[in-house]
Design an enzyme around this catalytic site. Structure first.
Site, mmCIF file in Angstrom:
data_model
loop_
_atom_site.group_PDB
_atom_site.id
_atom_site.type_symbol
_atom_site.label_atom_id
_atom_site.label_comp_id
_atom_site.label_asym_id
_atom_site.label_seq_id
_atom_site.Cartn_x
_atom_site.Cartn_y
_atom_site.Cartn_z
ATOM 1 C CB CYS A 1 19.767 -2.293 15.472
ATOM 2 S SG CYS A 1 19.115 -3.983 15.485
ATOM 3 C CG HIS B 1 23.171 -2.618 13.475
ATOM 4 N ND1 HIS B 1 23.400 -3.328 14.632
ATOM 5 C CD2 HIS B 1 22.194 -3.299 12.796
ATOM 6 C CE1 HIS B 1 22.616 -4.376 14.669
ATOM 7 N NE2 HIS B 1 21.870 -4.391 13.572
ATOM 8 C CG ASN C 1 22.154 -7.960 14.567
ATOM 9 O OD1 ASN C 1 22.108 -7.187 15.515
ATOM 10 N ND2 ASN C 1 21.414 -7.781 13.485
#
Length: 375
Positions: free
Chosen positions: A163, A300, A331
């Site tokens: 990420c 993020h 996500n």
């Protein structure tokens, strides 16, 4: 924003060479011994390109066609949609179809970024692809993306930092331009997280999704990408990782479950609060931007609660726009920061010249972040 420091010439330290007459240390003074006309004489170290500045020129994104709501996903994992929304803040996400490969999605996002930047594919020198879900180990998918775009003079490199990948790649792009080794760099984050997350895992399947985002980085007359703040804590290496390697699965496919992503959510959450937030403050300090003066915060897109707590701990002012793209996109790991940034720009919630703090964090556990001027 504070001026970035100039790149200094790298001088190789003198080392005696026992197999040469100059082993007594006279090699560095050879020009003086042989005279100014000596061929190839070098006394001032290696030549380095002058330092340059860089900035974002354009941002693009690609969201798969299939929209998956919480009701549909809830039936698969055995939880009502209200439970999913309450735990994550996610209302819907996108799942890629068979034809929406990393290369296809990455090239589509990159094509939009190039058009918005007004940069031709032929002007791209380097393509950096950040991805943690690439099932094709080699050749680099970044090369395929460059080819699909018509950036035939560009080289391509894949990097895996989960990420945090996009922000790590953005720092490498800025460094490449600053060092003079590239004129324009295309940074892509592309993920098919549905390929590596067990669809029946009720602790994770509702969080992750697919998509791609991209940014064109080019030269600038003043700093447009601040110093990167980055670190990793290997003590938490097992907190977010694949269950096991493909080698174990290949050795006994009949008895070994295929590798799936595993996460200790509580440990990741604590780490983000304890280490990523101070890192984000270092990124602000390095760029000379006070938290209260920041225009945009794009972390993020992990989950809504983590985003809100990070913004609170950074003590951002009421004028700062905080991205919550996770609600509609989920996500998407390496793709989440550029996708969230594109959404803000398209909605008019952020605009040219705004200062934006980008922070990616995840498996490793590692993070990277920097302040940028928006295109």
């Amino acid at each position: 924003m504070a001026e970035q420091s100039a790149v200094q010439n790298a001088v190789r330290p003198e080392r005696p060479r026992p197999d040469r007459p100059e082993a007594d240390g006279a090699w560095a003074n050879r020009a003086e011994a042989d005279g100014p006309e000596a061929d190839g004489a070098r006394t001032d170290g290696l030549r380095a390109a002058p330092a340059g500045h860089s900035r974002l020129l354009g941002v693009g994104g690609y969201r798969p066609a299939r929209v998956v709501g919480n009701a549909e996903l809830g039936r698969l994992i055995g939880h009502p949609e209200e439970w999913i929304t309450g735990r994550s803040g996610i209302v819907e996400r996108r799942f890629a179809g068979p034809a929406e490969t990393l290369a296809v999605m990455g090239a589509a996002a990159a094509d939009k970024a190039l058009a918005r930047a007004g940069v031709r594919p032929a002007d791209i020198d380097l393509v950096l692809l950040a991805s943690t879900s690439n099932m094709l180990m080699t050749p680099p998918t970044a090369v395929r993306i460059a080819h699909e775009l018509g950036a035939h003079g560009a080289t391509g490199i894949d990097l895996s930092a989960a990420c945090a990948g996009f922000c790590h790649a953005l720092a490498l792009a800025a460094d490449s331009i600053g060092a003079g080794s590239a004129g324009h760099v295309l940074v892509v984050g592309a993920e098919r997280m549905t390929d590596i997350v067990n669809p029946t895992d009720d602790s994770m399947a509702f969080l992750f999704a697919d998509g791609a985002g991209a940014a064109v980085v080019g030269p600038a007359d003043r700093p447009g990408i601040g110093p990167v703040a980055r670190a990793a804590n290997g003590r938490y290496f097992d907190s977010l990782r694949m269950s096991h390697g493909w080698d174990a699965y290949a050795g006994s496919p009949g008895t070994t479950e295929r590798p799936w992503l595993r996460m200790d959510g509580r440990r990741v959450f604590r780490w983000a609060m304890e280490e990523v937030c101070p890192g984000a403050r270092r990124a602000l300090d390095g760029a000379g931007v006070a938290p209260g003066d920041l225009d945009v915060f794009v972390p993020h897109q992990s989950n809504a609660r983590m985003i809100d707590l990070m913004a609170e701990r950074l003590e951002l002012g009421p004028r700062t726009v905080v991205s919550h793209d996770v609600a509609r996109t989920g996500n998407t790991s390496s793709a989440s920061v550029p996708l969230a940034l594109e959404a803000l720009l398209e909605a008019g919630e952020a605009g040219p010249g705004d200062t934006a703090l980008l922070v990616g964090f995840g498996a490793g556990l590692n993070y990277a972040g920097q302040v940028v001027l928006l295109p």
